[in-house]
Design a protein around this motif. Structure first.
Motif, PDB file in Angstrom:
ATOM      1  N   ILE A 113     -13.101   3.684 -71.596  1.00  0.00           N
ATOM      2  CA  ILE A 113     -13.555   4.216 -72.884  1.00  0.00           C
ATOM      3  C   ILE A 113     -14.259   5.539 -72.622  1.00  0.00           C
ATOM      4  CG2 ILE A 113     -14.980   3.830 -74.912  1.00  0.00           C
ATOM      5  CD1 ILE A 113     -14.794   0.805 -74.268  1.00  0.00           C
ATOM      6  N   HIS A 114     -13.667   6.613 -73.116  1.00  0.00           N
ATOM      7  CA  HIS A 114     -14.247   7.947 -72.929  1.00  0.00           C
ATOM      8  C   HIS A 114     -15.208   8.262 -74.066  1.00  0.00           C
ATOM      9  CE1 HIS A 114     -11.444   8.718 -69.705  1.00  0.00           C
ATOM     10  NE2 HIS A 114     -10.429   8.417 -70.500  1.00  0.00           N
ATOM     11  N   LYS A 115     -16.416   8.617 -73.721  1.00  0.00           N
ATOM     12  CA  LYS A 115     -17.373   9.134 -74.699  1.00  0.00           C
ATOM     13  C   LYS A 115     -17.214  10.649 -74.693  1.00  0.00           C
ATOM     14  CE  LYS A 115     -19.706   5.135 -74.968  1.00  0.00           C
ATOM     15  NZ  LYS A 115     -19.726   4.290 -76.114  1.00  0.00           N
ATOM     16  N   ILE A 116     -17.448  11.293 -75.789  1.00  0.00           N
ATOM     17  CA  ILE A 116     -17.227  12.738 -75.889  1.00  0.00           C
ATOM     18  C   ILE A 116     -18.058  13.514 -74.870  1.00  0.00           C
ATOM     19  CG2 ILE A 116     -18.945  13.226 -77.671  1.00  0.00           C
ATOM     20  CD1 ILE A 116     -15.421  14.705 -77.694  1.00  0.00           C
ATOM     21  N   ASN A 117     -19.239  12.993 -74.544  1.00  0.00           N
ATOM     22  CA  ASN A 117     -20.116  13.689 -73.597  1.00  0.00           C
ATOM     23  C   ASN A 117     -20.091  13.080 -72.198  1.00  0.00           C
ATOM     24  OD1 ASN A 117     -21.354  11.384 -74.510  1.00  0.00           O
ATOM     25  ND2 ASN A 117     -23.405  12.238 -74.462  1.00  0.00           N
ATOM     26  N   GLU A 118     -19.344  11.974 -72.011  1.00  0.00           N
ATOM     27  CA  GLU A 118     -19.228  11.332 -70.696  1.00  0.00           C
ATOM     28  C   GLU A 118     -17.804  10.796 -70.517  1.00  0.00           C
ATOM     29  OE1 GLU A 118     -23.707   9.790 -69.625  1.00  0.00           O
ATOM     30  OE2 GLU A 118     -22.356   8.354 -70.566  1.00  0.00           O
ATOM     31  N   LEU A 119     -16.950  11.649 -70.017  1.00  0.00           N
ATOM     32  CA  LEU A 119     -15.550  11.276 -69.807  1.00  0.00           C
ATOM     33  C   LEU A 119     -15.378  10.682 -68.414  1.00  0.00           C
ATOM     34  CD1 LEU A 119     -14.209  14.606 -71.244  1.00  0.00           C
ATOM     35  CD2 LEU A 119     -14.238  12.420 -72.427  1.00  0.00           C
ATOM     36  N   TYR A 120     -14.443   9.776 -68.293  1.00  0.00           N
ATOM     37  CA  TYR A 120     -14.166   9.115 -67.014  1.00  0.00           C
ATOM     38  C   TYR A 120     -15.442   8.488 -66.424  1.00  0.00           C
ATOM     39  CZ  TYR A 120      -9.738  11.579 -67.323  1.00  0.00           C
ATOM     40  OH  TYR A 120      -8.521  12.051 -67.749  1.00  0.00           O
ATOM     41  N   ARG A 121     -16.153   7.744 -67.271  1.00  0.00           N
ATOM     42  CA  ARG A 121     -17.385   7.086 -66.820  1.00  0.00           C
ATOM     43  C   ARG A 121     -17.089   6.046 -65.736  1.00  0.00           C
ATOM     44  NH1 ARG A 121     -20.258   4.127 -71.144  1.00  0.00           N
ATOM     45  NH2 ARG A 121     -18.176   3.596 -71.833  1.00  0.00           N
ATOM     46  N   ASN A 122     -18.014   5.927 -64.813  1.00  0.00           N
ATOM     47  CA  ASN A 122     -17.895   4.900 -63.781  1.00  0.00           C
ATOM     48  C   ASN A 122     -19.288   4.416 -63.423  1.00  0.00           C
ATOM     49  OD1 ASN A 122     -18.896   6.350 -61.212  1.00  0.00           O
ATOM     50  ND2 ASN A 122     -17.437   7.795 -62.087  1.00  0.00           N
ATOM     51  N   ALA A 123     -19.330   3.192 -62.922  1.00  0.00           N
ATOM     52  CA  ALA A 123     -20.611   2.607 -62.518  1.00  0.00           C
ATOM     53  C   ALA A 123     -20.385   1.724 -61.300  1.00  0.00           C
ATOM     54  CB  ALA A 123     -21.211   1.791 -63.661  1.00  0.00           C
ATOM     55  N   LYS A 124     -21.357   1.749 -60.408  1.00  0.00           N
ATOM     56  CA  LYS A 124     -21.305   0.926 -59.198  1.00  0.00           C
ATOM     57  C   LYS A 124     -22.605   0.140 -59.092  1.00  0.00           C
ATOM     58  CE  LYS A 124     -21.569   2.131 -54.509  1.00  0.00           C
ATOM     59  NZ  LYS A 124     -21.129   2.972 -53.412  1.00  0.00           N
ATOM     60  N   ALA A 125     -22.473  -1.179 -59.019  1.00  0.00           N
ATOM     61  CA  ALA A 125     -23.654  -2.048 -58.937  1.00  0.00           C
ATOM     62  C   ALA A 125     -24.275  -1.967 -57.557  1.00  0.00           C
ATOM     63  CB  ALA A 125     -23.270  -3.482 -59.261  1.00  0.00           C
ATOM     64  N   LEU A 126     -25.555  -1.681 -57.511  1.00  0.00           N
ATOM     65  CA  LEU A 126     -26.306  -1.664 -56.255  1.00  0.00           C
ATOM     66  C   LEU A 126     -26.990  -3.007 -56.008  1.00  0.00           C
ATOM     67  CD1 LEU A 126     -28.007   1.819 -56.649  1.00  0.00           C
ATOM     68  CD2 LEU A 126     -25.923   1.266 -55.382  1.00  0.00           C
ATOM     69  N   THR A 127     -26.960  -3.869 -57.018  1.00  0.00           N
ATOM     70  CA  THR A 127     -27.561  -5.189 -56.921  1.00  0.00           C
ATOM     71  C   THR A 127     -26.506  -6.228 -57.291  1.00  0.00           C
ATOM     72  OG1 THR A 127     -28.334  -5.082 -59.208  1.00  0.00           O
ATOM     73  CG2 THR A 127     -29.859  -4.309 -57.505  1.00  0.00           C
ATOM     74  N   ARG A 128     -26.811  -7.487 -57.072  1.00  0.00           N
ATOM     75  CA  ARG A 128     -25.838  -8.575 -57.291  1.00  0.00           C
ATOM     76  C   ARG A 128     -25.748  -8.957 -58.769  1.00  0.00           C
ATOM     77  NH1 ARG A 128     -23.596 -11.536 -53.193  1.00  0.00           N
ATOM     78  NH2 ARG A 128     -22.291 -11.931 -54.985  1.00  0.00           N
ATOM     79  N   VAL A 129     -25.333  -8.022 -59.608  1.00  0.00           N
ATOM     80  CA  VAL A 129     -25.227  -8.287 -61.043  1.00  0.00           C
ATOM     81  C   VAL A 129     -24.276  -9.435 -61.331  1.00  0.00           C
ATOM     82  CG1 VAL A 129     -25.859  -5.966 -61.775  1.00  0.00           C
ATOM     83  CG2 VAL A 129     -23.454  -6.494 -61.351  1.00  0.00           C
ATOM     84  N   ASP A 130     -23.202  -9.524 -60.551  1.00  0.00           N
ATOM     85  CA  ASP A 130     -22.193 -10.554 -60.793  1.00  0.00           C
ATOM     86  C   ASP A 130     -22.687 -11.947 -60.413  1.00  0.00           C
ATOM     87  OD1 ASP A 130     -22.220  -9.779 -58.149  1.00  0.00           O
ATOM     88  OD2 ASP A 130     -20.071  -9.470 -57.998  1.00  0.00           O
ATOM     89  N   HIS A 131     -23.743 -12.013 -59.648  1.00  0.00           N
ATOM     90  CA  HIS A 131     -24.311 -13.299 -59.238  1.00  0.00           C
ATOM     91  C   HIS A 131     -25.324 -13.815 -60.271  1.00  0.00           C
ATOM     92  CE1 HIS A 131     -25.518 -16.388 -56.357  1.00  0.00           C
ATOM     93  NE2 HIS A 131     -26.779 -16.054 -56.572  1.00  0.00           N
ATOM     94  N   TYR A 132     -26.015 -12.902 -60.947  1.00  0.00           N
ATOM     95  CA  TYR A 132     -27.108 -13.294 -61.834  1.00  0.00           C
ATOM     96  C   TYR A 132     -26.801 -13.189 -63.326  1.00  0.00           C
ATOM     97  CZ  TYR A 132     -30.038 -13.289 -57.690  1.00  0.00           C
ATOM     98  OH  TYR A 132     -30.574 -13.565 -56.463  1.00  0.00           O
ATOM     99  N   LEU A 133     -25.789 -12.420 -63.698  1.00  0.00           N
ATOM    100  CA  LEU A 133     -25.503 -12.197 -65.116  1.00  0.00           C
ATOM    101  C   LEU A 133     -24.171 -12.825 -65.509  1.00  0.00           C
ATOM    102  CD1 LEU A 133     -26.531  -8.422 -65.317  1.00  0.00           C
ATOM    103  CD2 LEU A 133     -27.940 -10.415 -65.830  1.00  0.00           C
ATOM    104  N   ASN A 134     -24.095 -13.323 -66.752  1.00  0.00           N
ATOM    105  CA  ASN A 134     -22.826 -13.870 -67.223  1.00  0.00           C
ATOM    106  C   ASN A 134     -21.926 -12.734 -67.716  1.00  0.00           C
ATOM    107  OD1 ASN A 134     -23.279 -13.345 -70.070  1.00  0.00           O
ATOM    108  ND2 ASN A 134     -24.610 -15.141 -70.115  1.00  0.00           N
ATOM    109  N   ILE A 135     -20.707 -13.052 -68.073  1.00  0.00           N
ATOM    110  CA  ILE A 135     -19.721 -12.023 -68.419  1.00  0.00           C
ATOM    111  C   ILE A 135     -20.140 -11.206 -69.644  1.00  0.00           C
ATOM    112  CG2 ILE A 135     -18.238 -13.540 -69.801  1.00  0.00           C
ATOM    113  CD1 ILE A 135     -17.006 -10.827 -67.351  1.00  0.00           C
ATOM    114  N   LYS A 136     -20.807 -11.819 -70.601  1.00  0.00           N
ATOM    115  CA  LYS A 136     -21.265 -11.077 -71.780  1.00  0.00           C
ATOM    116  C   LYS A 136     -22.358 -10.077 -71.399  1.00  0.00           C
ATOM    117  CE  LYS A 136     -20.112 -14.576 -75.196  1.00  0.00           C
ATOM    118  NZ  LYS A 136     -20.615 -15.528 -76.186  1.00  0.00           N
TER     119      LYS A 136
END
Length: 147
Positions: A113-136
């Motif tokens: 999803i491209h935002k007009i002011n942030e195209l090709y957004r990406n994020a990298k988890a530095l912490t274990r988000v997938d271990h502590y947070l549910n899919i929502k």
């Protein structure tokens, strides 16, 4: 350390950081205890810079078109609740990601999803988000990921 003193470590904290390694090292070391407890999470975020306005508008229009088609699959209309459709779309991308890779920790998630002011957004988890947070919660986290 002043930030930790001011906000504490008891409630959930989410840090969206740029690619500066000193900043991410500072957050992960200062909030080490709450990161290990799963209440603090940090992600590095980025996006494409230096694009002309017409290209930005074109990519945003492509995103909206894609989201409209996606919404139709669920019998919804994008214009009725665009934030919810974006959430559902990001959630579906994350579910595909888990099916393929099984994790998010230290891997880059490229948001389509491209935002007009942030195209090709990406994020990298530095912490274990997938271990502590549910899919929502993960969908909210990554959908809101922004520098």
């Amino acid at each position: 350390m002043l930030l930790r003193h001011l906000v504490g470590e008891g409630s959930p904290l989410y840090f969206y950081l740029d690619g500066d390694s000193m900043l991410s090292n500072g957050i992960t070391s200062t909030f080490k205890n709450s990161i290990l407890a799963g209440t603090t999470h940090a992600l590095t975020c980025g996006f494409a810079k230096g694009m002309v306005h017409d290209a930005k508008k074109s990519l945003r229009a492509e995103s909206i078109s894609m989201l409209r088609k996606f919404a139709t699959q669920f019998g919804l209309k994008y214009k009725d609740n665009p934030k919810f459709i974006e959430f559902l779309f990001t959630k579906s991308l994350l579910e595909e990601r888990f099916a393929s890779f099984g994790k998010l920790f230290k891997t880059t998630f490229k948001n389509k999803i491209h935002k007009i002011n942030e195209l090709y957004r990406n994020a990298k988890a530095l912490t274990r988000v997938d271990h502590y947070l549910n899919i929502k919660e993960l969908a909210n986290l990554y959908n809101e990921a922004s520098v």
